[in-house]
Design a protein around this motif. Structure first.
Motif, short mmCIF file in Angstrom:
data_model
loop_
_atom_site.label_atom_id
_atom_site.label_comp_id
_atom_site.label_asym_id
_atom_site.label_seq_id
_atom_site.Cartn_x
_atom_site.Cartn_y
_atom_site.Cartn_z
N ARG A 119 -4.56 32.49 -18.55
CA ARG A 119 -4.98 31.08 -18.39
C ARG A 119 -3.78 30.15 -18.47
NH1 ARG A 119 -9.37 32.86 -21.58
NH2 ARG A 119 -8.42 32.02 -23.49
N VAL A 120 -2.87 30.42 -19.40
CA VAL A 120 -1.66 29.61 -19.50
C VAL A 120 -0.87 29.68 -18.20
CG1 VAL A 120 0.58 29.41 -20.65
CG2 VAL A 120 -1.48 29.79 -22.02
N ARG A 138 5.07 36.27 -15.15
CA ARG A 138 6.11 37.05 -15.82
C ARG A 138 6.85 36.20 -16.85
NH1 ARG A 138 8.99 38.30 -11.73
NH2 ARG A 138 10.72 36.87 -12.03
N THR A 139 7.13 34.94 -16.49
CA THR A 139 7.83 34.05 -17.42
C THR A 139 6.98 33.78 -18.66
OG1 THR A 139 8.99 33.00 -15.58
CG2 THR A 139 8.94 31.80 -17.66
N VAL A 140 5.68 33.59 -18.46
CA VAL A 140 4.78 33.35 -19.61
C VAL A 140 4.76 34.57 -20.52
CG1 VAL A 140 2.37 33.04 -20.27
CG2 VAL A 140 3.33 31.65 -18.42
N ARG A 141 4.64 35.75 -19.95
CA ARG A 141 4.56 36.96 -20.77
C ARG A 141 5.90 37.23 -21.49
NH1 ARG A 141 0.22 40.34 -19.95
NH2 ARG A 141 -1.25 39.65 -18.36
N GLU A 142 7.01 37.02 -20.78
CA GLU A 142 8.31 37.20 -21.42
C GLU A 142 8.51 36.19 -22.54
OE1 GLU A 142 11.11 36.83 -18.30
OE2 GLU A 142 10.84 38.87 -17.53
N SER A 143 8.04 34.97 -22.33
CA SER A 143 8.18 33.92 -23.36
C SER A 143 7.37 34.29 -24.60
CB SER A 143 7.73 32.57 -22.80
OG SER A 143 8.52 32.19 -21.70
N TYR A 144 6.15 34.77 -24.39
CA TYR A 144 5.31 35.18 -25.52
C TYR A 144 5.98 36.30 -26.31
CZ TYR A 144 1.45 37.17 -28.16
OH TYR A 144 0.66 37.66 -29.18
N THR A 145 6.48 37.30 -25.58
CA THR A 145 7.11 38.44 -26.24
C THR A 145 8.34 38.02 -27.03
OG1 THR A 145 6.33 39.93 -24.49
CG2 THR A 145 8.13 40.72 -25.87
N ASN A 160 3.20 27.37 -28.47
CA ASN A 160 4.66 27.41 -28.32
C ASN A 160 5.07 28.22 -27.10
OD1 ASN A 160 4.96 25.83 -30.57
ND2 ASN A 160 5.42 27.52 -31.96
N THR A 161 4.31 29.27 -26.80
CA THR A 161 4.59 30.04 -25.59
C THR A 161 4.46 29.17 -24.35
OG1 THR A 161 3.87 32.15 -26.56
CG2 THR A 161 3.77 31.96 -24.15
N GLU A 162 3.42 28.36 -24.30
CA GLU A 162 3.23 27.46 -23.14
C GLU A 162 4.39 26.48 -23.03
OE1 GLU A 162 2.13 24.04 -20.80
OE2 GLU A 162 2.49 24.05 -22.97
N ARG A 163 4.81 25.92 -24.15
CA ARG A 163 5.91 24.95 -24.15
C ARG A 163 7.22 25.60 -23.71
NH1 ARG A 163 4.29 22.80 -30.06
NH2 ARG A 163 2.67 21.28 -29.49
N PHE A 164 7.49 26.78 -24.26
CA PHE A 164 8.73 27.48 -23.94
C PHE A 164 8.73 27.92 -22.47
CE2 PHE A 164 11.37 31.54 -24.63
CZ PHE A 164 12.55 30.86 -24.34
N ALA A 165 7.61 28.47 -22.01
CA ALA A 165 7.52 28.90 -20.62
C ALA A 165 7.66 27.71 -19.67
CB ALA A 165 6.19 29.61 -20.38
N LYS A 244 13.83 28.85 -30.28
CA LYS A 244 13.67 29.46 -28.96
C LYS A 244 14.93 30.27 -28.63
CE LYS A 244 13.22 25.28 -27.64
NZ LYS A 244 12.94 24.70 -28.95
N PRO A 245 14.78 31.40 -27.97
CA PRO A 245 15.95 32.19 -27.58
C PRO A 245 16.69 31.54 -26.42
CG PRO A 245 13.94 33.24 -26.79
CD PRO A 245 13.51 32.08 -27.65
N LEU A 246 17.98 31.79 -26.36
CA LEU A 246 18.81 31.28 -25.27
C LEU A 246 18.52 32.08 -24.00
CD1 LEU A 246 21.22 29.48 -24.37
CD2 LEU A 246 22.72 31.35 -25.10
N THR A 247 18.38 31.37 -22.87
CA THR A 247 18.16 32.04 -21.59
C THR A 247 19.26 31.63 -20.60
OG1 THR A 247 16.77 30.28 -20.65
CG2 THR A 247 15.67 31.97 -21.98
N ASP A 248 19.55 32.51 -19.65
CA ASP A 248 20.55 32.20 -18.63
C ASP A 248 20.14 30.98 -17.80
OD1 ASP A 248 22.07 34.29 -19.47
OD2 ASP A 248 21.51 35.65 -17.85
N ASP A 249 18.84 30.86 -17.53
CA ASP A 249 18.37 29.74 -16.71
C ASP A 249 18.62 28.40 -17.40
OD1 ASP A 249 17.47 31.28 -14.58
OD2 ASP A 249 15.53 31.66 -15.54
N ALA A 250 18.50 28.39 -18.73
CA ALA A 250 18.76 27.15 -19.46
C ALA A 250 20.22 26.74 -19.31
CB ALA A 250 18.40 27.31 -20.94
N VAL A 251 21.12 27.72 -19.32
CA VAL A 251 22.54 27.43 -19.15
C VAL A 251 22.82 26.98 -17.72
CG1 VAL A 251 24.88 28.37 -19.30
CG2 VAL A 251 23.16 29.08 -20.96
#
Length: 315
Positions: A119-120, A138-145, A160-165, A244-251
């Motif tokens: 649903r998210v 995939r991004t939602v599931r990776e964010s949750y994990t 928080n998963t929704e916000r991070f994703a 939140k963990p650092l991601t390459d996309d954020a950089v």
């Protein structure tokens, strides 16, 4: 365990020593919003309203739940003092009890929330029509994990998963397109994303509002924000901060990457502006020291904003 501590634990356990109360507590603790209306709590079993009220009163009297009336209904949430303990009980102890039962098994992991994550993902896919549904899911599931692996407070995990994703998808779009949005994008990185980087990001939002897109992340994120930092974040209006963990996309999406004590763990990409701020760690500081760190970050943030937004009014 000392006598006073044992007495306190025993009081809480007595309040939880009823299957219906445990189910009510589970409903409140796992709500995506971190709270539940009494009208929803009453649906966990076919019992009368007075019975529901009695059990909720027991949990409140023990200090496990707090309540707030809004209009017609009363809303309940886990008390601050129990936000870390309740997930341990519901996810650890309950799972062990099921496993120990004859023929039992302890359901855990991502499969327990598949429908919720779907649903998210559906909601976010509508907000990011240029991305495929599979990328969003995939991004939602990776964010949750990623969050579930380290988080010590599970009551807001789905939220928080929704916000991070959502942040990750926004960064993915910004990094992969010639974006019309010309606002500066700033990324603060420290080790735990539990103190310095959270404060710096909150200060940017406080001073610049929506004029700057700001992110914070950790090279090895903690389970929760430092307790000494939370009041300072609340003063700045950042009441929903979480590591939140650092991601390459954020950089890739950032124009400016500011590191604080994380060494060379942050990816270095060409064309980015990098700064390393030598600022103390709130985890090692007294309350006065934490305030001094906040003030130092405030000075640096003001100077950064004056450079990034020369035409923006600054306090």
């Amino acid at each position: 365990m000392g006598a006073d501590a044992a007495a306190g634990v025993a009081t809480a356990l007595r309040a939880l020593g009823d299957p219906l109360r445990l189910r009510m507590l589970s409903l409140v603790a796992t709500s995506p919003t971190g709270e539940a209306c009494v009208c929803d709590i009453a649906t966990v079993a076919d019992v009368s309203q007075p019975t529901v009220s009695h059990h909720l009163k027991v949990l409140k009297d023990a200090g496990v739940l707090t309540s707030e009336r809004r209009g017609t209904w009363v809303h309940y949430r886990v008390a601050d003092a129990y936000t870390a303990a309740v997930p341990v009980l519901l996810e650890g102890f309950a799972a062990a009890a099921v496993e120990a039962a004859p023929g039992g098994h302890a359901p855990s992991g991502l499969t327990d929330v598949d429908a919720t994550l779907d649903r998210v993902a559906d909601d976010l896919a509508a907000r990011f029509p240029d991305l495929s549904a599979s990328v969003v899911l995939r991004t939602v599931r990776e964010s949750y994990t990623a969050l579930a692996r380290r988080s010590t407070v599970r009551t807001h995990l789905v939220v928080n998963t929704e916000r991070f994703a959502r942040q990750r998808l926004d960064d993915l779009v910004a990094a992969g397109t010639d974006e019309v949005d010309t606002r500066p994008r700033v990324l603060f990185v420290c080790v735990a994303n539990a103190g310095r980087s959270q404060l710096a990001a909150a200060l940017v939002r406080h001073h610049a509002g929506d004029a700057v897109v700001v992110r914070s992340a950790g090279s090895a994120p903690a389970g929760d924000v430092h307790p000494g930092v939370r009041p300072l974040l609340a003063d700045l209006g950042a009441v929903d901060a979480f590591p939140k963990p650092l991601t390459d996309d954020a950089v890739r999406a950032a124009d400016v990457v500011i590191t604080m004590g994380c060494g060379d763990t942050c990816p270095v990409l060409p064309g980015k502006r990098y700064e390393d701020w030598v600022v103390g760690d709130p985890a090692l500081a007294s309350p006065e020291g934490t305030e001094a760190i906040r003030d130092e970050l405030d000075r640096r943030v003001r100077a950064l904003l004056a450079d990034l937004l020369p035409d923006h009014p600054h306090p």
